[in-house]
Motif scaffolding. Structure first.
Motif, PDB file in Angstrom:
ATOM      1  N   ARG A  84       0.737  -1.172   0.235  1.00 40.53           N
ATOM      2  CA  ARG A  84      -0.016   0.083   0.113  1.00 40.53           C
ATOM      3  C   ARG A  84       0.896   1.255   0.104  1.00 40.53           C
ATOM      4  N   VAL A  85       1.798   1.197   0.748  1.00 41.25           N
ATOM      5  CA  VAL A  85       3.051   2.413   0.647  1.00 41.25           C
ATOM      6  C   VAL A  85       3.572   2.612  -0.501  1.00 41.25           C
ATOM      7  N   ALA A  86       3.727   1.439  -1.236  1.00 38.51           N
ATOM      8  CA  ALA A  86       4.410   1.712  -2.600  1.00 38.51           C
ATOM      9  C   ALA A  86       3.365   2.405  -3.570  1.00 38.51           C
ATOM     10  N   GLY A  87       1.965   2.183  -3.520  1.00 37.93           N
ATOM     11  CA  GLY A  87       1.069   3.251  -4.347  1.00 37.93           C
ATOM     12  C   GLY A  87       0.655   4.230  -3.710  1.00 37.93           C
ATOM     13  N   CYS A  88       1.100   4.510  -2.372  1.00 38.00           N
ATOM     14  CA  CYS A  88       0.633   5.873  -1.875  1.00 38.00           C
ATOM     15  C   CYS A  88       0.809   7.055  -2.422  1.00 38.00           C
ATOM     16  N   THR A  89      -0.290   8.058  -2.442  1.00 36.28           N
ATOM     17  CA  THR A  89      -0.002   9.334  -2.777  1.00 36.28           C
ATOM     18  C   THR A  89      -0.759  10.269  -2.134  1.00 36.28           C
ATOM     19  N   ARG A  90      -0.863   9.810  -0.632  1.00 39.36           N
ATOM     20  CA  ARG A  90      -1.395  10.725   0.365  1.00 39.36           C
ATOM     21  C   ARG A  90      -0.518  12.232   0.594  1.00 39.36           C
ATOM     22  N   CYS A  91       0.461  12.322   0.375  1.00 41.27           N
ATOM     23  CA  CYS A  91       1.089  13.531   0.540  1.00 41.27           C
ATOM     24  C   CYS A  91       2.148  13.797  -0.582  1.00 41.27           C
ATOM     25  N   VAL A  92       2.746  15.197  -0.887  1.00 39.23           N
ATOM     26  CA  VAL A  92       3.356  15.355  -1.781  1.00 39.23           C
ATOM     27  C   VAL A  92       4.551  14.683  -2.226  1.00 39.23           C
ATOM     28  N   LEU A  93       5.224  13.982  -0.984  1.00 35.84           N
ATOM     29  CA  LEU A  93       6.550  13.417  -1.276  1.00 35.84           C
ATOM     30  C   LEU A  93       6.224  12.271  -2.333  1.00 35.84           C
ATOM     31  N   HIS A  94       5.296  11.828  -2.852  1.00 34.16           N
ATOM     32  CA  HIS A  94       5.256  10.838  -3.318  1.00 34.16           C
ATOM     33  C   HIS A  94       5.785  11.234  -4.949  1.00 34.16           C
ATOM     34  N   LYS A  95       5.791  12.435  -5.266  1.00 33.23           N
ATOM     35  CA  LYS A  95       5.964  12.968  -6.291  1.00 33.23           C
ATOM     36  C   LYS A  95       7.480  12.944  -6.888  1.00 33.23           C
ATOM     37  N   GLY A  96       8.394  12.836  -5.738  1.00 37.54           N
ATOM     38  CA  GLY A  96       9.822  12.877  -5.992  1.00 37.54           C
ATOM     39  C   GLY A  96      10.504  11.724  -5.656  1.00 37.54           C
ATOM     40  N   ARG A  97       9.741  10.723  -5.269  1.00 36.41           N
ATOM     41  CA  ARG A  97      10.512   9.504  -4.816  1.00 36.41           C
ATOM     42  C   ARG A  97      10.833   8.616  -5.956  1.00 36.41           C
ATOM     43  N   THR A  98      11.986   7.899  -5.580  1.00 36.82           N
ATOM     44  CA  THR A  98      12.146   6.635  -6.683  1.00 36.82           C
ATOM     45  C   THR A  98      11.640   5.486  -6.218  1.00 36.82           C
ATOM     46  N   ILE A 156       9.862   8.028   9.993  1.00 35.07           N
ATOM     47  CA  ILE A 156       8.383   8.589  10.116  1.00 35.07           C
ATOM     48  C   ILE A 156       7.771   8.865   8.698  1.00 35.07           C
ATOM     49  N   VAL A 157       8.512   9.246   7.710  1.00 31.23           N
ATOM     50  CA  VAL A 157       8.056   9.137   6.266  1.00 31.23           C
ATOM     51  C   VAL A 157       8.708   8.247   5.594  1.00 31.23           C
ATOM     52  N   LYS A 158       7.868   7.814   4.381  1.00 33.19           N
ATOM     53  CA  LYS A 158       8.354   6.737   3.775  1.00 33.19           C
ATOM     54  C   LYS A 158       8.730   7.061   2.346  1.00 33.19           C
ATOM     55  N   CYS A 159       8.855   8.135   2.028  1.00 29.59           N
ATOM     56  CA  CYS A 159       9.303   8.763   0.770  1.00 29.59           C
ATOM     57  C   CYS A 159      10.299   9.873   1.147  1.00 29.59           C
ATOM     58  N   ARG A 160      11.329  10.092   0.229  1.00 31.93           N
ATOM     59  CA  ARG A 160      12.573  11.211   0.290  1.00 31.93           C
ATOM     60  C   ARG A 160      11.871  12.563   0.256  1.00 31.93           C
ATOM     61  N   GLU A 173       1.892  13.656   9.282  1.00 31.91           N
ATOM     62  CA  GLU A 173       0.655  13.234   9.746  1.00 31.91           C
ATOM     63  C   GLU A 173       0.117  12.369   8.757  1.00 31.91           C
ATOM     64  N   SER A 174       0.457  12.525   7.432  1.00 33.81           N
ATOM     65  CA  SER A 174      -0.215  11.721   6.418  1.00 33.81           C
ATOM     66  C   SER A 174       0.484  10.048   6.453  1.00 33.81           C
ATOM     67  N   CYS A 175       1.645  10.217   6.872  1.00 36.11           N
ATOM     68  CA  CYS A 175       2.401   8.925   6.867  1.00 36.11           C
ATOM     69  C   CYS A 175       2.153   7.906   8.055  1.00 36.11           C
ATOM     70  N   LEU A 176       2.229   8.823   9.100  1.00 37.02           N
ATOM     71  CA  LEU A 176       1.954   8.041  10.317  1.00 37.02           C
ATOM     72  C   LEU A 176       1.098   6.828  10.687  1.00 37.02           C
ATOM     73  N   PRO A 177      -0.115   6.906  10.043  1.00 32.78           N
ATOM     74  CA  PRO A 177      -0.783   5.806   9.985  1.00 32.78           C
ATOM     75  C   PRO A 177       0.015   4.421   9.614  1.00 32.78           C
ATOM     76  N   TYR A 178       0.688   4.352   8.853  1.00 35.09           N
ATOM     77  CA  TYR A 178       1.465   3.270   8.298  1.00 35.09           C
ATOM     78  C   TYR A 178       2.362   2.686   9.315  1.00 35.09           C
ATOM     79  N   LEU A 179       3.125   3.623   9.834  1.00 43.43           N
ATOM     80  CA  LEU A 179       4.167   3.417  11.071  1.00 43.43           C
ATOM     81  C   LEU A 179       3.229   2.618  12.274  1.00 43.43           C
TER      82      LEU A 179
HETATM   83 FE1  SF4 Z   1       2.348   8.356   1.232  1.00 41.91          FE
HETATM   84 FE2  SF4 Z   1       4.231   8.446   3.156  1.00 41.91          FE
HETATM   85 FE3  SF4 Z   1       4.921   8.635   0.834  1.00 41.91          FE
HETATM   86 FE4  SF4 Z   1       3.527  10.611   1.948  1.00 41.91          FE
HETATM   87  S1  SF4 Z   1       5.433  10.010   2.549  1.00 41.91           S
HETATM   88  S2  SF4 Z   1       3.203   9.680  -0.143  1.00 41.91           S
HETATM   89  S3  SF4 Z   1       2.200   9.494   3.088  1.00 41.91           S
HETATM   90  S4  SF4 Z   1       4.089   6.806   1.914  1.00 41.91           S
END
Ligand code: SF4
Length: 265
Positions: A84-98, A156-160, A173-179
């Motif tokens: 689910r994390v791999a497909g997550c777009t809950r916050c803006v950090l998903h845009k820059g991750r590899t 704390i967050v799963k994207c760079r 706050e967006s990422c904490l539920p996963y942790l």
């Molecule tokens: Fe989702 Fe967490 Fe990545 Fe934000 S940092 S897109 S909440 S997995």
């Protein structure tokens, strides 16, 4: 000098620049051409490889959006979270991750280490704490008498975050539920929060700085939590290692584990 050695030295130099906050390096076209892979190998974009220091580490070129690689020990429930994390777009950090970095380690650990967020190396490899700070964390874990694969390591967050900035409150706050879900499965006896951002992400706002808070037991949803310094800070401030070791010793005592002799540190 062998090419491998040159690349290793370059990687170490770039990593040390990154730890000092440098996020881009000017490189001449001649050097880029020299670093290009031989004909027949997959070609990447050299400028990207240089501006992201971990790319020279030989981790391979990951395509944006790839999930984390196999992390050894795991469970179907932890895998499901990672997917689910791999497909997550809950916050803006998903845009820059590899790659997403869900965390890895023993699915039934005594200790969960929580850091701030993935850096360049972690983003490329999809694994938490694999750069210079990760090497120091490994030493800290081994000094405690554990192997790295006996604990679980996450952030704390799963994207760079871009430019290695701190994650913003809404991103944490967006990422904490996963942790939180992971913690519910891992059931660690102790959480070690590495640095002020990890403490803030888990406990909310801090009323005092990490220098004062470290070494003082806290609680996260009924689990004992020890705040201590982030390994990146310890790399910049070796004099703080004594305090960090005292915090780790307190964790060992809490767990009823023997404290290894000083020469093993
Ligand atoms: Fe989702 Fe967490 Fe990545 Fe934000 S940092 S897109 S909440 S997995």
């Amino acid at each position: 000098m062998a090419l491998k050695q040159i690349l290793n030295d370059l990687s170490a130099h770039l990593e040390s620049l990154r730890e000092d906050g440098v996020t881009a390096v000017e490189v001449s076209g001649e050097v880029l051409r020299a670093m290009a892979p031989p004909a027949g190998e997959s070609s990447g974009t050299p400028q990207k490889a240089v501006s992201r220091p971990g790319a020279a580490r030989g981790a391979g070129r990951a395509e944006a959006g790839q999930p984390a690689p196999s992390i050894g020990q795991t469970t179907p429930e932890l895998d499901a979270i990672a997917k689910r994390v791999a497909g997550c777009t809950r916050c803006v950090l998903h845009k820059g991750r590899t790659r997403t970095v869900p965390g890895q380690g023993n699915p039934h650990p005594e200790i969960l280490f929580v850091g701030e967020g993935p850096g360049a190396d972690e983003d490329i490899q999809g694994l938490a704490f694999v750069g210079r700070a990760g090497q120091l964390l490994t030493k800290m874990i081994e000094a405690m008498g554990y192997r790295r694969d006996e604990v679980f390591i996450a952030n704390i967050v799963k994207c760079r975050p871009p430019e290695n900035r701190k994650p913003l409150p809404d991103e944490m706050e967006s990422c904490l539920p996963y942790l939180k879900e992971q913690i519910g499965l891992l059931k660690p006896r102790v959480i070690i929060a590495l640095g002020a951002t990890a403490v803030t992400g888990l406990l909310g706002s801090m009323t005092t700085g990490i220098s004062r808070l470290r070494g003082n037991w806290q609680s996260f949803e009924g689990i004992d939590l020890m705040p201590t310094f982030h390994p990146s800070y310890l790399l910049r401030t070796p004099s703080a290692k004594r305090d960090a070791w005292a915090d780790l010793q307190a964790v060992l005592k809490k767990l009823g584990r023997p404290v290894p002799a000083p020469e093993k540190r």
